[in-house]
Design a protein around this motif. Sequence first.
Motif, PDB file in Angstrom:
ATOM      1  N   GLY A   1      11.618 -23.029  39.736  1.00  0.00           N
ATOM      2  CA  GLY A   1      12.154 -24.188  39.041  1.00  0.00           C
ATOM      3  C   GLY A   1      12.060 -24.094  37.531  1.00  0.00           C
ATOM      4  N   ILE A   2      11.748 -22.911  37.017  1.00  0.00           N
ATOM      5  CA  ILE A   2      11.617 -22.721  35.570  1.00  0.00           C
ATOM      6  C   ILE A   2      12.916 -22.129  35.059  1.00  0.00           C
ATOM      7  CG2 ILE A   2      10.357 -21.532  33.760  1.00  0.00           C
ATOM      8  CD1 ILE A   2       7.991 -21.402  35.821  1.00  0.00           C
ATOM      9  N   LYS A   3      13.580 -22.833  34.136  1.00  0.00           N
ATOM     10  CA  LYS A   3      14.822 -22.309  33.595  1.00  0.00           C
ATOM     11  C   LYS A   3      15.003 -22.754  32.149  1.00  0.00           C
ATOM     12  CE  LYS A   3      18.619 -24.669  34.658  1.00  0.00           C
ATOM     13  NZ  LYS A   3      19.741 -25.198  35.413  1.00  0.00           N
ATOM     14  N   LEU A   4      15.832 -21.971  31.430  1.00  0.00           N
ATOM     15  CA  LEU A   4      16.192 -22.349  30.069  1.00  0.00           C
ATOM     16  C   LEU A   4      17.358 -23.313  30.128  1.00  0.00           C
ATOM     17  CD1 LEU A   4      16.032 -18.982  28.088  1.00  0.00           C
ATOM     18  CD2 LEU A   4      14.463 -20.901  27.938  1.00  0.00           C
ATOM     19  N   VAL A   5      17.328 -24.349  29.292  1.00  0.00           N
ATOM     20  CA  VAL A   5      18.419 -25.313  29.221  1.00  0.00           C
ATOM     21  C   VAL A   5      19.015 -25.272  27.823  1.00  0.00           C
ATOM     22  CG1 VAL A   5      17.546 -26.811  31.035  1.00  0.00           C
ATOM     23  CG2 VAL A   5      16.829 -27.191  28.692  1.00  0.00           C
ATOM     24  N   GLY A   6      20.235 -25.781  27.704  1.00  0.00           N
ATOM     25  CA  GLY A   6      20.962 -25.712  26.446  1.00  0.00           C
ATOM     26  C   GLY A   6      20.762 -26.901  25.533  1.00  0.00           C
ATOM     27  N   SER A   7      20.066 -27.932  25.994  1.00  0.00           N
ATOM     28  CA  SER A   7      19.858 -29.118  25.171  1.00  0.00           C
ATOM     29  C   SER A   7      18.386 -29.518  25.195  1.00  0.00           C
ATOM     30  CB  SER A   7      20.702 -30.278  25.702  1.00  0.00           C
ATOM     31  OG  SER A   7      20.334 -31.481  25.054  1.00  0.00           O
ATOM     32  N   PRO A   8      17.805 -29.843  24.039  1.00  0.00           N
ATOM     33  CA  PRO A   8      16.406 -30.286  24.048  1.00  0.00           C
ATOM     34  C   PRO A   8      16.215 -31.607  24.787  1.00  0.00           C
ATOM     35  CG  PRO A   8      17.348 -30.487  21.846  1.00  0.00           C
ATOM     36  CD  PRO A   8      18.360 -29.781  22.693  1.00  0.00           C
ATOM     37  N   LYS A   9      17.280 -32.378  24.941  1.00  0.00           N
ATOM     38  CA  LYS A   9      17.171 -33.664  25.636  1.00  0.00           C
ATOM     39  C   LYS A   9      16.906 -33.488  27.128  1.00  0.00           C
ATOM     40  CE  LYS A   9      20.077 -35.927  22.276  1.00  0.00           C
ATOM     41  NZ  LYS A   9      21.367 -36.504  21.971  1.00  0.00           N
ATOM     42  N   HIS A  10      17.140 -32.290  27.663  1.00  0.00           N
ATOM     43  CA  HIS A  10      16.916 -32.019  29.075  1.00  0.00           C
ATOM     44  C   HIS A  10      15.629 -31.252  29.329  1.00  0.00           C
ATOM     45  CE1 HIS A  10      21.561 -32.144  29.324  1.00  0.00           C
ATOM     46  NE2 HIS A  10      21.048 -33.349  29.351  1.00  0.00           N
ATOM     47  N   ALA A  11      14.877 -30.938  28.288  1.00  0.00           N
ATOM     48  CA  ALA A  11      13.747 -30.017  28.407  1.00  0.00           C
ATOM     49  C   ALA A  11      12.411 -30.750  28.510  1.00  0.00           C
ATOM     50  CB  ALA A  11      13.721 -29.089  27.202  1.00  0.00           C
ATOM     51  N   ASP A  12      11.451 -30.066  29.163  1.00  0.00           N
ATOM     52  CA  ASP A  12      10.050 -30.486  29.197  1.00  0.00           C
ATOM     53  C   ASP A  12       9.216 -29.626  28.263  1.00  0.00           C
ATOM     54  OD1 ASP A  12      10.477 -32.167  31.602  1.00  0.00           O
ATOM     55  OD2 ASP A  12      10.760 -30.220  32.559  1.00  0.00           O
ATOM     56  N   LEU A  13       9.699 -28.408  28.040  1.00  0.00           N
ATOM     57  CA  LEU A  13       8.950 -27.400  27.284  1.00  0.00           C
ATOM     58  C   LEU A  13       9.792 -26.901  26.119  1.00  0.00           C
ATOM     59  CD1 LEU A  13       6.658 -25.233  26.976  1.00  0.00           C
ATOM     60  CD2 LEU A  13       7.944 -23.852  28.616  1.00  0.00           C
ATOM     61  N   LEU A  14       9.188 -26.844  24.940  1.00  0.00           N
ATOM     62  CA  LEU A  14       9.835 -26.278  23.758  1.00  0.00           C
ATOM     63  C   LEU A  14       9.184 -24.931  23.477  1.00  0.00           C
ATOM     64  CD1 LEU A  14      11.743 -26.448  21.325  1.00  0.00           C
ATOM     65  CD2 LEU A  14       9.951 -27.718  20.121  1.00  0.00           C
ATOM     66  N   ILE A  15       9.990 -23.859  23.563  1.00  0.00           N
ATOM     67  CA  ILE A  15       9.506 -22.514  23.261  1.00  0.00           C
ATOM     68  C   ILE A  15       9.985 -22.167  21.859  1.00  0.00           C
ATOM     69  CG2 ILE A  15       9.592 -20.085  23.888  1.00  0.00           C
ATOM     70  CD1 ILE A  15      10.202 -20.949  26.759  1.00  0.00           C
ATOM     71  N   ILE A  16       9.048 -21.886  20.956  1.00  0.00           N
ATOM     72  CA  ILE A  16       9.387 -21.606  19.564  1.00  0.00           C
ATOM     73  C   ILE A  16       8.995 -20.171  19.236  1.00  0.00           C
ATOM     74  CG2 ILE A  16       9.072 -22.285  17.164  1.00  0.00           C
ATOM     75  CD1 ILE A  16       8.176 -25.039  18.228  1.00  0.00           C
ATOM     76  N   THR A  17       9.926 -19.437  18.609  1.00  0.00           N
ATOM     77  CA  THR A  17       9.648 -18.073  18.174  1.00  0.00           C
ATOM     78  C   THR A  17       9.850 -17.980  16.676  1.00  0.00           C
ATOM     79  OG1 THR A  17      11.934 -17.434  18.622  1.00  0.00           O
ATOM     80  CG2 THR A  17      10.331 -17.017  20.358  1.00  0.00           C
ATOM     81  N   GLY A  18       9.026 -17.164  16.051  1.00  0.00           N
ATOM     82  CA  GLY A  18       9.164 -16.896  14.620  1.00  0.00           C
ATOM     83  C   GLY A  18       8.425 -17.886  13.751  1.00  0.00           C
ATOM     84  N   PRO A  19       8.159 -17.475  12.495  1.00  0.00           N
ATOM     85  CA  PRO A  19       7.560 -18.414  11.554  1.00  0.00           C
ATOM     86  C   PRO A  19       8.615 -19.430  11.132  1.00  0.00           C
ATOM     87  CG  PRO A  19       8.131 -16.388  10.436  1.00  0.00           C
ATOM     88  CD  PRO A  19       8.434 -16.167  11.896  1.00  0.00           C
ATOM     89  N   VAL A  20       8.190 -20.575  10.664  1.00  0.00           N
ATOM     90  CA  VAL A  20       9.146 -21.619  10.279  1.00  0.00           C
ATOM     91  C   VAL A  20       9.584 -21.374   8.834  1.00  0.00           C
ATOM     92  CG1 VAL A  20       9.543 -24.078  10.065  1.00  0.00           C
ATOM     93  CG2 VAL A  20       8.014 -23.221  11.840  1.00  0.00           C
ATOM     94  N   VAL A  21      10.844 -21.007   8.675  1.00  0.00           N
ATOM     95  CA  VAL A  21      11.390 -20.826   7.320  1.00  0.00           C
ATOM     96  C   VAL A  21      11.827 -22.186   6.785  1.00  0.00           C
ATOM     97  CG1 VAL A  21      12.061 -18.437   7.719  1.00  0.00           C
ATOM     98  CG2 VAL A  21      13.679 -20.253   8.213  1.00  0.00           C
TER      99      VAL A  21
END
Length: 144
Positions: free
Chosen positions: A42-62
């Motif tokens: 049941g783990i999948k990537l979604v195209g909208s943050p409004k549908h997500a439970d988890l936010l995966i962030i990569t990279g430093p914040v520019v």
Amino acid sequence: MKPTRAFNESLWAFHFNSGSCNGCEIEIVAAITPRYDPERFGIKLVGSPKHADLLIITGPVVKKMKDRLLRVYAQIPDPKVVMCVGTCGISGGVFYDSYNLEGPVDDVVPVDVYVPGCPPRPEAIIHGVVKALAKLERIEGVGQ
């Protein structure tokens, strides 16, 4: 209408690149291939943050991505879990003293799970997602 127990156990993730070199993105894509197949749990990537439970962030914040990251973070419904993938997101990595850097991810949004590595292996990313799922279950009080 109350969601079913199976609905509660699925974890939908939204990926946000805040300034990564794309090494972590390659490993995230590798982690969702049929070799590991996290969708069977049941783990999948979604195209909208409004549908997500988890936010995966990569990279430093520019600097140009800080406002976008804050906007994406605000769009994810509560309860939410944030996972930082890669050394650059955790500490700034090789870009730690760059003039264009706001800082590591946890200087901008609260982070619940860290996945170190440059880039981290798909197994480490999946382990981080499992830790994020456990944290989300604790927040929601599932199984009590």
